[in-house]
Write a protein that holds these residues in place. Structure first.
Motif, mmCIF file in Angstrom:
data_model
loop_
_atom_site.group_PDB
_atom_site.id
_atom_site.type_symbol
_atom_site.label_atom_id
_atom_site.label_comp_id
_atom_site.label_asym_id
_atom_site.label_seq_id
_atom_site.Cartn_x
_atom_site.Cartn_y
_atom_site.Cartn_z
ATOM 1 N N VAL A 1 3.413 -14.222 -5.178
ATOM 2 C CA VAL A 1 3.568 -12.822 -4.774
ATOM 3 C C VAL A 1 4.368 -12.781 -3.469
ATOM 4 O O VAL A 1 4.150 -13.592 -2.565
ATOM 5 C CB VAL A 1 2.186 -12.155 -4.565
ATOM 6 N N HIS B 1 5.372 -10.658 -0.116
ATOM 7 C CA HIS B 1 4.683 -9.658 0.705
ATOM 8 C C HIS B 1 5.556 -9.166 1.861
ATOM 9 O O HIS B 1 6.380 -9.906 2.383
ATOM 10 C CB HIS B 1 3.436 -10.261 1.350
ATOM 11 N N CYS C 1 -4.167 -11.020 2.724
ATOM 12 C CA CYS C 1 -3.188 -9.966 2.424
ATOM 13 C C CYS C 1 -3.917 -8.701 2.000
ATOM 14 O O CYS C 1 -5.123 -8.712 1.814
ATOM 15 C CB CYS C 1 -2.214 -10.424 1.352
ATOM 16 N N CYS D 1 -2.865 -6.823 -0.718
ATOM 17 C CA CYS D 1 -2.459 -6.405 -2.057
ATOM 18 C C CYS D 1 -3.467 -6.807 -3.124
ATOM 19 O O CYS D 1 -3.359 -6.395 -4.267
ATOM 20 C CB CYS D 1 -1.073 -6.949 -2.395
ATOM 21 N N GLY D 2 -4.410 -7.640 -2.744
ATOM 22 C CA GLY D 2 -5.439 -8.019 -3.703
ATOM 23 C C GLY D 2 -5.113 -9.259 -4.515
ATOM 24 O O GLY D 2 -5.820 -9.579 -5.471
ATOM 25 N N CYS D 3 -4.040 -9.990 -4.150
ATOM 26 C CA CYS D 3 -3.684 -11.184 -4.922
ATOM 27 C C CYS D 3 -4.596 -12.362 -4.589
ATOM 28 O O CYS D 3 -4.599 -13.371 -5.280
ATOM 29 C CB CYS D 3 -2.219 -11.560 -4.702
HETATM 30 ZN ZN ZN Z 1 -1.211 -10.438 -1.835
#
Ligand code: ZN
Length: 358
Positions: A181, A183, A242, A244-246
């Motif tokens: 991912v 970012h 992070c 974004c929830g990854c």
């Molecule tokens: Zn993330």
């Protein structure tokens, strides 16, 4: 130590300090710096180490790939940081007789074309861009790199069929994390916006092309070389940090052989340019604030944005009133050191300092 070595060391300390000037007062740049200096593996300044590395590998007539182009929310436009200094650096590479090729997302094509003209370079962006630039002086090639992974892999295969560049330089290049991912600085997912150019950076490095990276946070390709330090000291970089929830952090997965960190990546690359000019003893290659200003203005008018999304000639929130004096100081401190070396006006001081075991 010789007087020459003493003056190079001091020039490098000046450049390292200038590229890490902290007009935000937020501490990130000076926190990153010791890790970059440690990676350099010498007592010397990072700018000199990076410049020596570039000069060791850049060859007249051979391509230098410069990979850049960070696309930002909310307008989905590429930013000035990285792109502007890359074009100024490409100008220097061309002046050295080597062949600069910019590798960027498609979003950067029009800004790059405008910036090339502002830098006094011919712009070639066709299928044969690399071959064209190799044949012609005073020019820069442009390769648009895809955002879709399979297309990126095909592009890598086609670029690897060509003669390999003598050097790969990543500047403020989006770097995917361990979860693949990409970012932004504060941990939002930009994977759909970014070209997958870090895959090319890795592929070139695996083929043995020397890889240097410039970054200012840790989410840029190449900065994985500083990972333990990032996790410990820089917000959003460590696993689970992070937004974004990854499940990962913003720290990039890709490591470079040589890493420069600075307050803005543009200052890092301009310090590197000044250090190269110093080592080559070529005043004509010192970064010129007037050229930088012209390139910045052209890029902003043609679509680049500042960190906060404005179409203005600014980099990471700094206007020309901050950007240009810093670049001028980088150039002029080096020019003065070259002058002092030539006139011998400080020879007694060098002798005295060295006798006292500097
Ligand atoms: Zn993330």
């Amino acid at each position: 130590m010789t007087p020459y070595e003493l003056s190079v060391l001091q020039a490098g300390e000046n450049l390292d300090a200038l590229m890490n000037l902290d007009p935000r007062g937020y501490g990130v740049c000076r926190t990153l710096y010791p890790a970059a200096r440690k990676l350099a593996g010498s007592d010397g300044p990072v700018s000199i180490h990076g410049a020596e590395y570039l000069l060791e590998h850049i060859r007249s007539g051979e391509a230098v790939y410069v990979l850049t182009g960070f696309v930002l929310l909310p307008h989905e436009c590429p930013e000035t940081d990285g792109a502007v200094s890359s074009m100024v650096f490409c100008r220097m590479v061309a002046q050295m007789g080597a062949k600069p090729v910019l590798v960027c997302p498609e979003d950067c094509r029009e800004p790059a074309k405008a910036m090339a003209a502002a830098a006094g370079l011919h712009f070639y962006d066709g299928e044969d861009a690399v071959e064209k630039v190799k044949k012609l002086p005073a020019s820069v090639g442009f390769v648009a790199f895809p955002k879709e992974k399979e297309a990126a892999e095909r592009k890598i295969a086609s670029l690897l069929e060509k003669e390999l560049p003598s050097m790969a330089v990543a500047v403020e290049l989006p770097g995917r994390n361990e979860k693949d991912v990409y970012h932004n600085a504060t941990g939002l997912d930009l994977t759909h916006l970014e070209a997958k150019t870090d895959l090319l950076f890795e592929a070139l490095s695996e083929k043995g092309v020397p890889a240097l990276a410039v970054g200012d946070l840790g989410n840029e390709a190449g900065l994985a070389a500083l990972r333990p330090h990032l996790y410990e000291h820089i917000p959003y970089t460590a696993p689970d940090e992070c937004r974004c929830g990854c499940g990962g952090g913003i720290a990039a997965k890709t490591a470079a052989d040589c890493v420069l960190t600075a307050t803005t990546s543009d200052w890092g690359l301009m310090a590197l340019t000044a250090a190269m000019a110093l080592l080559l003893e070529r005043e004509d290659l010192l970064p010129d604030a007037a050229v930088y200003a012209r390139v910045l203005d052209a890029g902003a008018r043609a679509g680049l944005v500042d960190m906060n999304g404005w179409h203005i000639p600014a980099v990471d929130g700094f206007g020309e009133e901050l950007l240009l004096p810093v670049i001028t100081l980088m150039a002029e401190t080096c020019r003065n050191i070259l002058k002092v070396r030539k006139t011998g006006e400080c020879d007694h001081w060098f002798g005295g300092m060295l006798r006292k075991n500097f």
